[in-house]
Scaffold this motif. Structure first.
Motif, short mmCIF file in Angstrom:
data_model
loop_
_atom_site.label_atom_id
_atom_site.label_comp_id
_atom_site.label_asym_id
_atom_site.label_seq_id
_atom_site.Cartn_x
_atom_site.Cartn_y
_atom_site.Cartn_z
N ILE A 17 0.84 -1.20 0.00
CA ILE A 17 0.00 0.00 0.00
C ILE A 17 0.87 1.25 0.00
CG2 ILE A 17 -1.70 1.32 1.32
CD1 ILE A 17 -2.83 -1.39 2.25
N ARG A 18 1.94 1.21 0.78
CA ARG A 18 2.83 2.37 0.85
C ARG A 18 3.45 2.65 -0.52
NH1 ARG A 18 6.02 0.63 5.22
NH2 ARG A 18 4.15 0.64 6.52
N GLU A 19 3.89 1.61 -1.18
CA GLU A 19 4.50 1.80 -2.50
C GLU A 19 3.51 2.36 -3.51
OE1 GLU A 19 7.21 -0.47 -4.66
OE2 GLU A 19 7.86 -1.68 -2.94
N LEU A 20 2.29 1.83 -3.44
CA LEU A 20 1.26 2.33 -4.35
C LEU A 20 0.98 3.81 -4.11
CD1 LEU A 20 -1.57 -0.36 -4.52
CD2 LEU A 20 0.02 0.31 -6.33
N THR A 21 0.88 4.15 -2.83
CA THR A 21 0.56 5.53 -2.49
C THR A 21 1.67 6.47 -2.97
OG1 THR A 21 -0.42 4.59 -0.52
CG2 THR A 21 -0.30 6.98 -0.60
N ALA A 22 2.90 6.00 -2.87
CA ALA A 22 4.03 6.83 -3.29
C ALA A 22 3.99 7.12 -4.79
CB ALA A 22 5.34 6.14 -2.91
N GLU A 47 -9.25 4.94 -9.31
CA GLU A 47 -9.74 3.63 -9.74
C GLU A 47 -8.60 2.65 -9.98
OE1 GLU A 47 -12.23 3.90 -13.20
OE2 GLU A 47 -13.42 5.51 -12.30
N ALA A 48 -7.53 3.16 -10.59
CA ALA A 48 -6.40 2.29 -10.89
C ALA A 48 -5.75 1.79 -9.60
CB ALA A 48 -5.37 3.02 -11.76
N LEU A 49 -5.60 2.68 -8.63
CA LEU A 49 -4.96 2.28 -7.38
C LEU A 49 -5.84 1.29 -6.61
CD1 LEU A 49 -3.36 5.66 -6.17
CD2 LEU A 49 -2.20 3.68 -7.15
N GLN A 55 -6.43 -6.35 -6.69
CA GLN A 55 -5.81 -7.45 -7.44
C GLN A 55 -4.39 -7.74 -7.00
OE1 GLN A 55 -6.25 -6.37 -11.59
NE2 GLN A 55 -8.29 -5.58 -11.14
N ALA A 56 -4.06 -7.26 -5.80
CA ALA A 56 -2.68 -7.41 -5.33
C ALA A 56 -2.19 -8.86 -5.43
CB ALA A 56 -2.56 -6.92 -3.89
N HIS A 57 -3.12 -9.79 -5.20
CA HIS A 57 -2.72 -11.20 -5.24
C HIS A 57 -2.31 -11.63 -6.64
CE1 HIS A 57 -6.98 -11.02 -6.29
NE2 HIS A 57 -6.79 -12.16 -6.94
N ARG A 58 -2.71 -10.82 -7.65
CA ARG A 58 -2.36 -11.21 -9.01
C ARG A 58 -1.04 -10.60 -9.48
NH1 ARG A 58 -7.56 -9.89 -12.37
NH2 ARG A 58 -6.09 -10.20 -14.08
N PHE A 59 -0.50 -9.69 -8.65
CA PHE A 59 0.78 -9.11 -9.01
C PHE A 59 1.88 -10.11 -8.71
CE2 PHE A 59 4.58 -6.67 -7.65
CZ PHE A 59 4.93 -6.21 -8.90
N GLU A 60 2.60 -10.50 -9.74
CA GLU A 60 3.54 -11.59 -9.55
C GLU A 60 4.99 -11.15 -9.45
OE1 GLU A 60 2.23 -13.67 -12.97
OE2 GLU A 60 0.94 -15.02 -11.80
N GLY A 61 5.18 -9.86 -9.50
CA GLY A 61 6.55 -9.37 -9.35
C GLY A 61 7.42 -9.64 -10.57
N TRP A 68 3.28 -2.37 -13.65
CA TRP A 68 2.00 -3.05 -13.51
C TRP A 68 0.87 -2.05 -13.27
CZ3 TRP A 68 -1.00 -4.50 -8.91
CH2 TRP A 68 -1.95 -5.50 -9.16
N VAL A 69 1.07 -1.14 -12.35
CA VAL A 69 0.03 -0.16 -12.04
C VAL A 69 -0.19 0.77 -13.23
CG1 VAL A 69 -0.64 1.74 -10.52
CG2 VAL A 69 0.49 -0.27 -9.58
N THR A 70 0.90 1.11 -13.91
CA THR A 70 0.78 1.98 -15.09
C THR A 70 -0.10 1.32 -16.15
OG1 THR A 70 2.95 2.92 -14.63
CG2 THR A 70 2.08 3.27 -16.83
N THR A 71 0.05 0.02 -16.31
CA THR A 71 -0.78 -0.70 -17.28
C THR A 71 -2.25 -0.63 -16.88
OG1 THR A 71 1.06 -2.20 -17.62
CG2 THR A 71 -1.06 -2.90 -18.49
N ILE A 72 -2.52 -0.79 -15.58
CA ILE A 72 -3.90 -0.70 -15.11
C ILE A 72 -4.46 0.70 -15.40
CG2 ILE A 72 -5.42 -0.78 -13.09
CD1 ILE A 72 -3.52 -2.83 -11.85
N LEU A 73 -3.65 1.72 -15.11
CA LEU A 73 -4.09 3.10 -15.33
C LEU A 73 -4.37 3.34 -16.82
CD1 LEU A 73 -4.60 6.02 -14.41
CD2 LEU A 73 -2.14 6.43 -14.66
N ARG A 74 -3.47 2.84 -17.63
CA ARG A 74 -3.63 3.02 -19.07
C ARG A 74 -4.98 2.46 -19.53
NH1 ARG A 74 1.11 0.29 -22.36
NH2 ARG A 74 2.33 1.86 -21.29
N ASN A 75 -5.34 1.28 -19.02
CA ASN A 75 -6.63 0.70 -19.40
C ASN A 75 -7.82 1.52 -18.91
OD1 ASN A 75 -5.43 -1.39 -20.80
ND2 ASN A 75 -5.27 -2.67 -18.97
N ARG A 76 -7.65 2.11 -17.71
CA ARG A 76 -8.73 2.97 -17.19
C ARG A 76 -8.93 4.16 -18.11
NH1 ARG A 76 -11.50 0.35 -13.10
NH2 ARG A 76 -10.13 -1.44 -13.29
N ILE A 77 -7.82 4.72 -18.56
CA ILE A 77 -7.91 5.92 -19.41
C ILE A 77 -8.54 5.57 -20.76
CG2 ILE A 77 -6.57 7.69 -20.60
CD1 ILE A 77 -4.66 7.71 -18.21
#
Lengths: 199, 64
Positions: A17-22, A47-49, A55-61, A68-77
């Motif tokens: 959560i901290r990393e996402l917020t940053a 929405e992206a955050l 979907q944190a459980h789907r983030f596989e590193g 990963w988050v940028t891709t989610i944001l891109r789809n929202r846009i």
């Protein structure tokens, strides 16, 4: 790498959560560039955050969290564009024009007046420099609103020119001129503020 | 210009258009021939390709 939770329903851990917020400010500045509407940008990032947390459980590193988050944001846009298609005003200087500026680059014999700078000795190295992306972002920000938007739809959202014409209600020749001009300006801006200074 | 060897201006146009539409086989060949012999157009083509790669990898490397 952040250790994410593996359970679908468990809340993501605090580091995650901290990393996402940053990342929020960076994502927001990009969403604003793309949408040119701070409310819509706030919504898309929010929405992206939230989606990322759900979907944190789907983030596989495998990719970085930022990618990963940028891709989610891109789809929202992209969704945002698809939902509300609006007529868009072209910037004054974005209107179609003959490509006279195009001619200025070349001699009467059709040769470059000035040789474009050599940028790509090592593209990988350039793309691994964080500062380069700051300069790039500053250059994109300086584009006229509509030019920047069309350019990012094409290059960042990776929509086809047909889709962009359709979404924004502009002709394909207009679209082409806008993209061409955006690239030429960015080229100039990067030459001036990055590559030229490093030669 | 000659049917075989387009000038810089035409190559420039082809390189730019090639980013947004698929070039025909002939166009690709003409462009390739020109690029093989012209450092200016090679540099320009690399610039726009790098620009594309850079935007697609935005926001860039992780800040760690």
């Amino acid at each position: 790498m952040v250790n994410t939770t593996t359970e679908a329903n468990a809340p993501p851990n605090a580091d995650f959560i901290r990393e996402l917020t940053a990342m929020r400010p960076k994502l927001l500045s990009f969403a604003r560039l793309q949408l040119r509407d701070s409310h819509a940008a706030e919504d898309a990032v929010q929405e992206a955050l939230l989606a990322a947390m759900e979907q944190a459980h789907r983030f596989e590193g495998r990719s970085s969290l930022r990618t990963w988050v940028t891709t989610i944001l891109r789809n929202r846009i992209i969704d945002h564009f698809r939902r509300g298609r609006r007529e868009v005003q072209l910037d004054d200087e974005d209107g179609a024009e003959d490509l006279a500026s195009f001619d200025g680059l070349f001699t009467e014999k059709g040769r470059f007046r000035e040789r474009p700078g050599d940028w790509a000795n090592d593209p990988e190295a350039t793309l691994s420099e964080r500062q380069f992306f700051e300069v790039l972002e500053a250059c994109v920000t300086k584009l006229p609103a509509q030019t920047g938007r069309v350019f990012l739809m094409r290059e960042w959202l990776e929509l086809s020119t047909d889709e962009i014409c359709h979404e924004l209600g502009i002709s394909s020749s207009n679209c082409w001129v806008i993209l061409y001009r955006a690239r030429m300006r960015l080229r100039e801006c990067l030459e001036l503020n990055w590559f030229g200074a490093r030669r | 210009m000659s049917w075989l060897m387009p000038d810089c201006k035409e190559s420039h146009r082809l390189a730019a258009e090639g980013l947004d539409r698929e070039l025909t086989r002939t166009e690709r060949m003409r462009l390739r021939i020109h690029l093989a012999m012209c450092a200016s157009c090679t540099n320009f083509t690399r610039q726009v390709n790098l620009l594309r790669a850079a935007i697609r990898s935005f926001p860039g490397p992780d800040q760690r």
